[in-house]
Design a protein around this motif. Structure first.
Motif, PDB file in Angstrom:
ATOM      1  N   VAL A 246      53.747  39.133  42.107  1.00  0.00           N
ATOM      2  CA  VAL A 246      53.534  37.718  41.813  1.00  0.00           C
ATOM      3  C   VAL A 246      52.496  37.208  42.815  1.00  0.00           C
ATOM      4  CG1 VAL A 246      54.608  35.460  41.612  1.00  0.00           C
ATOM      5  CG2 VAL A 246      55.889  37.524  40.999  1.00  0.00           C
ATOM      6  N   PRO A 247      51.356  36.745  42.319  1.00  0.00           N
ATOM      7  CA  PRO A 247      50.294  36.360  43.244  1.00  0.00           C
ATOM      8  C   PRO A 247      50.752  35.240  44.158  1.00  0.00           C
ATOM      9  CG  PRO A 247      49.531  36.335  40.956  1.00  0.00           C
ATOM     10  CD  PRO A 247      51.013  36.491  40.922  1.00  0.00           C
ATOM     11  N   GLY A 248      50.417  35.382  45.448  1.00  0.00           N
ATOM     12  CA  GLY A 248      50.781  34.340  46.396  1.00  0.00           C
ATOM     13  C   GLY A 248      49.890  33.129  46.218  1.00  0.00           C
ATOM     14  N   LEU A 249      48.732  33.352  45.648  1.00  0.00           N
ATOM     15  CA  LEU A 249      47.740  32.292  45.541  1.00  0.00           C
ATOM     16  C   LEU A 249      46.995  32.389  44.221  1.00  0.00           C
ATOM     17  CD1 LEU A 249      46.028  31.984  48.986  1.00  0.00           C
ATOM     18  CD2 LEU A 249      46.441  30.111  47.399  1.00  0.00           C
ATOM     19  N   LYS A 263      40.912  30.276  50.748  1.00  0.00           N
ATOM     20  CA  LYS A 263      42.260  30.474  50.200  1.00  0.00           C
ATOM     21  C   LYS A 263      42.712  31.926  50.422  1.00  0.00           C
ATOM     22  CE  LYS A 263      43.003  27.273  46.306  1.00  0.00           C
ATOM     23  NZ  LYS A 263      43.136  27.242  44.830  1.00  0.00           N
ATOM     24  N   ALA A 264      41.774  32.867  50.202  1.00  0.00           N
ATOM     25  CA  ALA A 264      42.117  34.289  50.296  1.00  0.00           C
ATOM     26  C   ALA A 264      42.580  34.671  51.697  1.00  0.00           C
ATOM     27  CB  ALA A 264      40.923  35.148  49.881  1.00  0.00           C
ATOM     28  N   LEU A 265      42.124  33.899  52.712  1.00  0.00           N
ATOM     29  CA  LEU A 265      42.535  34.201  54.084  1.00  0.00           C
ATOM     30  C   LEU A 265      44.037  34.023  54.267  1.00  0.00           C
ATOM     31  CD1 LEU A 265      39.678  32.508  56.158  1.00  0.00           C
ATOM     32  CD2 LEU A 265      40.021  34.942  55.683  1.00  0.00           C
ATOM     33  N   LEU A 272      42.888  38.339  43.241  1.00  0.00           N
ATOM     34  CA  LEU A 272      43.290  36.945  43.057  1.00  0.00           C
ATOM     35  C   LEU A 272      43.012  36.516  41.623  1.00  0.00           C
ATOM     36  CD1 LEU A 272      41.603  35.932  46.370  1.00  0.00           C
ATOM     37  CD2 LEU A 272      44.055  35.802  45.954  1.00  0.00           C
ATOM     38  N   PRO A 273      44.042  36.049  40.926  1.00  0.00           N
ATOM     39  CA  PRO A 273      43.844  35.605  39.548  1.00  0.00           C
ATOM     40  C   PRO A 273      43.202  34.205  39.503  1.00  0.00           C
ATOM     41  CG  PRO A 273      46.158  36.141  40.007  1.00  0.00           C
ATOM     42  CD  PRO A 273      45.454  36.020  41.312  1.00  0.00           C
ATOM     43  N   THR A 279      46.900  29.854  31.478  1.00  0.00           N
ATOM     44  CA  THR A 279      46.003  30.860  30.912  1.00  0.00           C
ATOM     45  C   THR A 279      45.272  31.595  32.019  1.00  0.00           C
ATOM     46  OG1 THR A 279      45.656  29.276  29.146  1.00  0.00           O
ATOM     47  CG2 THR A 279      44.221  31.213  29.157  1.00  0.00           C
ATOM     48  N   LEU A 280      45.324  32.930  31.957  1.00  0.00           N
ATOM     49  CA  LEU A 280      44.587  33.752  32.911  1.00  0.00           C
ATOM     50  C   LEU A 280      43.140  33.846  32.433  1.00  0.00           C
ATOM     51  CD1 LEU A 280      44.811  35.714  35.381  1.00  0.00           C
ATOM     52  CD2 LEU A 280      45.224  37.534  33.737  1.00  0.00           C
ATOM     53  N   LEU A 281      42.218  33.355  33.275  1.00  0.00           N
ATOM     54  CA  LEU A 281      40.802  33.365  32.875  1.00  0.00           C
ATOM     55  C   LEU A 281      40.062  34.588  33.402  1.00  0.00           C
ATOM     56  CD1 LEU A 281      39.781  29.644  33.466  1.00  0.00           C
ATOM     57  CD2 LEU A 281      40.444  30.727  31.313  1.00  0.00           C
ATOM     58  N   GLY A 282      40.512  35.089  34.543  1.00  0.00           N
ATOM     59  CA  GLY A 282      39.816  36.227  35.133  1.00  0.00           C
ATOM     60  C   GLY A 282      40.494  36.669  36.405  1.00  0.00           C
ATOM     61  N   VAL A 283      39.984  37.760  36.985  1.00  0.00           N
ATOM     62  CA  VAL A 283      40.506  38.234  38.271  1.00  0.00           C
ATOM     63  C   VAL A 283      39.337  38.504  39.211  1.00  0.00           C
ATOM     64  CG1 VAL A 283      42.707  39.204  37.516  1.00  0.00           C
ATOM     65  CG2 VAL A 283      40.635  40.553  37.263  1.00  0.00           C
ATOM     66  N   VAL A 284      39.546  38.236  40.496  1.00  0.00           N
ATOM     67  CA  VAL A 284      38.512  38.470  41.513  1.00  0.00           C
ATOM     68  C   VAL A 284      39.129  39.294  42.621  1.00  0.00           C
ATOM     69  CG1 VAL A 284      36.885  37.379  43.097  1.00  0.00           C
ATOM     70  CG2 VAL A 284      37.552  36.190  41.018  1.00  0.00           C
TER      71      VAL A 284
END
Ligand SMILES: [Zn+2]
Length: 383
Positions: A246-249, A263-265, A272-273, A279-284
């Protein structure tokens, strides 16, 4: 693979030669040249090249049967110690593995029978110099005889029941047909490791350098397969839902790349979704964020670099299917509800650590994200 050159293409499969392959050709030229001069050196080069044509045909034998049974073949790579046919995925049915494994040595036996018939015919017509072949004098007769012996050796050696050599795969397929894939693999690979030690001892005592290298490689390859089978056994019954991270962010499409990095820090998630509502638009990935920053794109929206290349799996998907589906360059999976709403993600690193933990300690209750991978569920097999 780098350090290799494509030299041919057959059945749509690139055949590549690793540059270290030149060593074995030079070795052939040297061994024959030191005894028979320039003519011997030329003979050494030609015989080595033709021997490796036989190796390539052996690998093509595996490859064509694999293609017929629905597996794509990425490439055939020729190395000084032999050939490798890289298959996408693994044969799922023991029967497929059996036929793919047998096809390689079968090619060598067919070549050997053809050469035997040729020698017989030439000899009857008085064109085969048996004395020259016996004395190993460079020339046509010796070449045909050497290739006959070479192909017989290739076929027989590969049929030794030492996993992951062809004979070991035959053994695994037979055991798997009876006792299931997991136990079949563990037994065949375990026996392969013991046999590799024996082969290595024999190689060292007889001073066969190449054979001892092969024995070491077999030992580790068999060990890796055994661990993988053990891990799969331990993970049996797990579903995508058990592995979903489950993504934290979450990122929003309008977030700037600079903001996304900030945010990623605050999380150790590797992926990161980018989500709008449900709606999931993409992942990085973190690496993609870093690269974009390096290129001075901090103010651009994160949606500009978000990838849409993920595989969707449902919560109830069995772990075996999850591992099989984890293929391709991106290798990020979105775990979704029946209605398509994303629940979490599974990344390759994440899956690696789950497999590693399972192989050591039974089914994971919780899985540490981004742990280094020791035992990788491999998305390709080498023959
Ligand atoms: Zn083979």
């Amino acid at each position: 693979m780098s350090w290799s050159l494509q030299v041919a293409r057959a059945f749509g499969i690139p055949i590549r030669v690793h540059l270290t392959f030149l060593l074995i050709v030079a070795w052939g030229a040297f061994t024959w040249g030191s005894q028979h001069g320039a003519r011997g050196a030329l003979f050494g080069v030609v015989s080595m090249l033709l021997l490796f044509v036989s190796v390539a045909l052996h690998e093509l034998g595996h490859s064509v049967v694999a293609q017929r049974r629905g597996l794509a073949v990425r490439e055939i790579l020729l190395l000084p110690i032999g050939g490798i046919a890289a298959l996408d995925g693994k044969p799922s049915r023991p029967r497929d593995e059996l036929w793919i494994a047998l096809a390689g040595p079968a090619v060598n036996f067919v070549i050997a029978v053809g050469l035997g018939a040729a020698i017989f015919g030439l000899n009857a017509a008085g064109h085969f110099d048996l004395a020259a072949a016996r004395a190993m004098t460079p020339g046509g007769s010796t070449l045909v005889a050497l290739l006959l012996l070479g192909n017989l050796t290739l076929g027989l050696f590969n049929l030794l029941p030492i996993f992951p050599m062809d004979g070991g795969r035959v053994l695994r397929a037979l055991l798997a047909g009876r006792f299931g894939m997991e136990r079949g693999t563990r037994w065949a690979a375990g026996f392969g490791q013991v046999a590799a030690v024996g082969l290595g001892a024999f190689a060292v005592l007889s001073g066969a350098l190449v054979l001892s290298v092969i024995a070491v490689m077999i030992f580790f390859a068999a060990g890796r397969e055994r661990m993988e089978a053990k891990a799969l056994g331990a993970m049996k019954g797990l579903r995508a839902a058990d592995l979903a991270q489950v993504p934290g962010l979450l990122l929003e499409p309008g977030d700037s790349i600079g903001h996304a990095v900030a945010k990623a820090l605050r999380t150790s998630d590797g992926v990161l979704p980018v989500v709008l509502g449900e709606t999931l638009l993409g992942v990085v990935t973190r690496a993609e964020l870093a690269l974009a920053m390096q290129r001075g794109r901090a103010h651009e929206p994160v949606a500009a670099i978000a990838s849409k290349a993920w595989v969707e799996v449902e919560l109830g998907t069995p772990v075996e299917t999850v591992i099989e589906s984890m293929d391709g360059a991106r290798a990020v999976m979105a775990v979704v509800h029946d209605d398509g709403v994303p629940v979490g993600v599974i990344t390759r690193d994440h899956l690696h650590s789950a497999v590693l933990l399972s192989s050591l300690a039974g089914p994971p209750k919780t899985v540490a994200p981004g742990a280094p991978s020791g035992v990788a569920p491999r998305d390709r097999t080498e023959w």
